[in-house]
Design an enzyme around this catalytic site. Structure first.
Site, PDB file in Angstrom:
ATOM      1  N   SER A  60     -23.204  44.887  56.591  1.00 44.74           N
ATOM      2  CA  SER A  60     -23.201  44.775  54.946  1.00 44.74           C
ATOM      3  C   SER A  60     -23.789  46.257  54.356  1.00 44.74           C
ATOM      4  O   SER A  60     -24.072  46.083  53.331  1.00 44.74           O
ATOM      5  CB  SER A  60     -24.024  43.763  54.518  1.00 44.74           C
ATOM      6  OG  SER A  60     -23.246  42.522  54.682  1.00 44.74           O
ATOM      7  N   LYS A  63     -22.071  47.549  51.547  1.00 44.34           N
ATOM      8  CA  LYS A  63     -22.123  47.244  50.167  1.00 44.34           C
ATOM      9  C   LYS A  63     -22.942  48.427  49.496  1.00 44.34           C
ATOM     10  O   LYS A  63     -22.730  48.397  48.180  1.00 44.34           O
ATOM     11  CB  LYS A  63     -22.845  46.118  50.012  1.00 44.34           C
ATOM     12  CG  LYS A  63     -21.992  44.837  50.722  1.00 44.34           C
ATOM     13  CD  LYS A  63     -22.873  43.545  50.956  1.00 44.34           C
ATOM     14  CE  LYS A  63     -21.681  42.589  51.369  1.00 44.34           C
ATOM     15  NZ  LYS A  63     -22.515  41.182  52.019  1.00 44.34           N
ATOM     16  N   SER A 115     -26.336  39.762  49.221  1.00 47.22           N
ATOM     17  CA  SER A 115     -25.289  40.456  50.058  1.00 47.22           C
ATOM     18  C   SER A 115     -24.014  39.524  50.058  1.00 47.22           C
ATOM     19  O   SER A 115     -23.558  39.159  50.969  1.00 47.22           O
ATOM     20  CB  SER A 115     -25.711  40.352  51.562  1.00 47.22           C
ATOM     21  OG  SER A 115     -25.082  41.314  52.358  1.00 47.22           O
TER      22      SER A 115
END
Length: 277
Positions: A60, A63, A115
């Protein structure tokens, strides 16, 4: 008498030099993460690294790149209509449902703070029409605007794909670039945010334990966590004191504790040995 004074002067000078050398000398750190890097956020100078240029899976931490791309290339007030494809995204979510309408800014908040993989897909579809087209545009942006050289993303969220990779150095570079954006900084440092979705009403709380204060480190100013089986624990952290701003990236730790312990070691090192340089 003069001889004694001279000897004392030499001893004091030697001690002063020794202390200064100790203050800036590199120190070997024992890090559990497979890859890690410590960077001066202002200058981009690498202060410490372990396999920092080795290809890794980011999970993640992807992101961070998606967020800054959307912030620089989108209209934050745009209303995004959620598709069926978004609703059925795997992994961590903000539980968007088909037909729901959300501003682009709120999607970026859900992406970074909680997230939300579904928020990432919604951003991708809104910005580029599809995840695959978004990935192409994101990679071009990262190469041409941010200046990375070892990153290739195929999705906006970091769910595992063999050809979705980066390095700790590139993630640090992306993070430092993103931190120049005021709105990104505000979201990246957010600890709690009310989320009033169509199907999910809650308070989003950052997953980053140092940022929310569960693991105390008062200098921390922002952070993003990541995990998939293939990547291990990944962690991005920004911190600052009155003398220096630091960015730490750790990748492929076996446990959260290892990732945070490594991050603390690197921050301690940066503040101790580089704050006054």
């Amino acid at each position: 008498m003069k001889k004694c004074v001279m000897i004392m002067f030499v001893l004091c000078l030697s001690l002063h030099i020794s202390m200064n050398v100790e203050a800036v000398s590199p120190k070997k750190l024992s890090l559990a993460s497979k890859s890690a890097i410590l960077v001066d956020s202002t200058t981009g100078r690498v202060l410490y690294e372990k396999n920092g240029y080795e290809r890794m899976y980011p999970a993640s931490l992807t992101k961070i790149a998606t967020a800054i791309y959307a912030l620089e290339n989108g209209n934050l007030n745009d209303i995004v209509t959620i598709s069926k494809n978004v609703e059925h995204t795997d992994g961590t979510k903000v539980y968007l449902v088909e037909g729901e309408q959300v501003t682009l800014k709120h999607l970026i908040q859900g992406l970074l703070i909680n997230s939300g993989n579904d928020a990432g897909v919604a951003i991708a579809e809104h910005m580029s029409g599809s995840v695959s087209e978004f990935a192409k545009n994101l990679n071009t942006f990262l190469m041409d605007k941010v200046g990375v050289s070892a990153t290739h993303f195929v999705n906006p969220h970091g769910l595992f794909a063999k050809n979705h990779y980066t390095t700790a150095y590139d993630i640090a570079k992306i993070t430092n670039y993103a931190m120049k954006n005021k709105t990104f900084r505000q979201i990246f440092e957010t600890k709690e945010l009310s989320w009033n979705g169509k199907e999910w009403k809650t308070v989003l709380i950052t997953h980053h334990l140092m940022l929310k204060g569960e693991l105390e480190y008062k200098e921390v100013t922002g952070g993003k966590t990541g995990y998939v089986n293939e990547s291990g624990q990944t962690l991005a952290t920004t911190a600052e004191n009155k003398n220096i701003r630091l960015t730490v990236i750790t990748m492929d730790a076996k446990t959260k504790s290892e990732a945070y312990n490594d991050t603390k070691k690197l921050l301690d090192y940066g503040f101790k040995y580089h704050s006054l340089i």
